[in-house]
Write an enzyme that holds these catalytic residues in place. Sequence first.
Site, PDB file in Angstrom:
ATOM      1  N   SER A 289      -5.667  -4.708   4.618  1.00 22.25           N
ATOM      2  CA  SER A 289      -5.668  -5.800   3.656  1.00 22.25           C
ATOM      3  C   SER A 289      -6.897  -6.688   3.728  1.00 22.25           C
ATOM      4  CB  SER A 289      -4.412  -6.654   3.843  1.00 22.25           C
ATOM      5  OG  SER A 289      -4.382  -7.245   5.130  1.00 22.25           O
TER       6      SER A 289
ATOM      7  N   HIS B 270      -0.468  -2.507   0.697  1.00 23.96           N
ATOM      8  CA  HIS B 270      -1.628  -2.621  -0.188  1.00 23.96           C
ATOM      9  C   HIS B 270      -2.017  -1.253  -0.754  1.00 23.96           C
ATOM     10  CE1 HIS B 270      -2.459  -6.883   0.541  1.00 23.96           C
ATOM     11  NE2 HIS B 270      -1.994  -6.648   1.750  1.00 23.96           N
TER      12      HIS B 270
ATOM     13  N   LYS C 144       4.260  -7.224  -3.844  1.00 23.88           N
ATOM     14  CA  LYS C 144       2.868  -7.146  -4.292  1.00 23.88           C
ATOM     15  C   LYS C 144       2.832  -6.393  -5.627  1.00 23.88           C
ATOM     16  CE  LYS C 144       0.674  -7.857   0.195  1.00 23.88           C
ATOM     17  NZ  LYS C 144       1.872  -8.352   0.903  1.00 23.88           N
TER      18      LYS C 144
END
Length: 451
Positions: free
Chosen positions: A238, A266, A297
Amino acid sequence: MWRAAAVRTLRGAGAGAPRAASGAAAAAAQLRRRLESELEDIRGAGTWKSERVIVSRQGPHLRLAGGGAGACGGEEEEGSRSLPSVPCPCFSLSVHAGIINFCANNYLGLSSHPEVIRAAVEALEKFGAGLSSVRFICGTQSIHKDLEEKIARFHQREDAILYASCFDANAGIFEALLTPEDAVLSDELNHASIIDGIRLCKANKYRYKHMDMQDLEAKLKEAQKHRLRLVATDGAFSMDGDIAPLREICQLAQKYDALVFIDECHATGFLGPNGRGTDELLGVMDKVTIINSTLGKALGGAAGGYTTGPKPLIDLLRQRSRPYLFSNSLPPAVVGCASKALDLLMESNAIAQSMAAKTQRFRSKMTAAGFTISGKDHPICPVMLGDARLASVMAEDMLNRGIYVIGFSYPVVPKGKARIRVQISAVHSDEDIDRCVEAFTEVGRKHGALS
């Protein structure tokens, strides 16, 4: 006699009470002085982390409230774009409209997608605000089971288990799975939640240099004396925007009879041909045993995390994973959001595939301007600056120009490696990206980051 003794005792307690209260007040004052000193040190080091107040939905364009530089009101520098200030009904603060947001993990723009929002509202109306307890006591609803089945199908795994966050998923897996007879081998730049989860377990701990396969192999040789060996790595890191060499990791794991665990926070939703993550991107879906990831996310942006993998492992986590056993079930609205986000991804890979061109546009233009961008081909684009204060000041100046980015410095990243992390979203336009590059160039020249 007993009455006299009681009176003496009460009198003694009464006499001592003011001294006790005074001692407690002194301890509290001492604590306050120490905390204020530590906070001043953080400010002095230029690593203070401010929290902006957003008065709109998450998205590529935001409205921010606040009274500090770059957040409201102040004079714009010559040559910067004028941003209109409008009154905010929620805060007694001025508000900037038209801020372009480049610091969210909203990779696919689904946090404000109308179908995702509608699914959340429908789940809220049908299933209520929450279950008021943990799942094994009074709280599994059909939508939770449906989402777990959908997650397993998306990742092509046997089963899945939901958590309040991926931080909780990482806190819960290593302790439940590994014993003092086992070993875990962790990349030195793994996310803090992986590090904390490994600390909680009693396994033998090995740390290998970041994405260094020679060092990993040496550690695997050393760990052969243990019963089970688990290699743990972020799929996409990240802070640096680089992608773990999963092909090589899986080859080493096969050679030394180890299992592979990846954190895909991610990566899930946008890496790989169908957005399934780094294992799909690198063609090793059948060689990675365990995946932890997030719903907070790319998959709707609200909250929640999960583990997916072999069914016996998921069953064991339901029995032994402490963050699962002692945390409330996910709110139905969050489950509804994530479920609809997965539906959209499994219906079409168009959203996931839109990321590549936008990411390449930003990276190539920034590199041409003279900046160093860490990582490769990932929408996390760290603009490497080195100095913590420079990163902080430049981020403030970027906001004055209508670009919302955040500087990262120690302890979030190593000392001397401060950066401004830019994150590209599928809902950024080419004009948004070009404006960001233009602002970086102006600010970089002003502060000496560019010649």
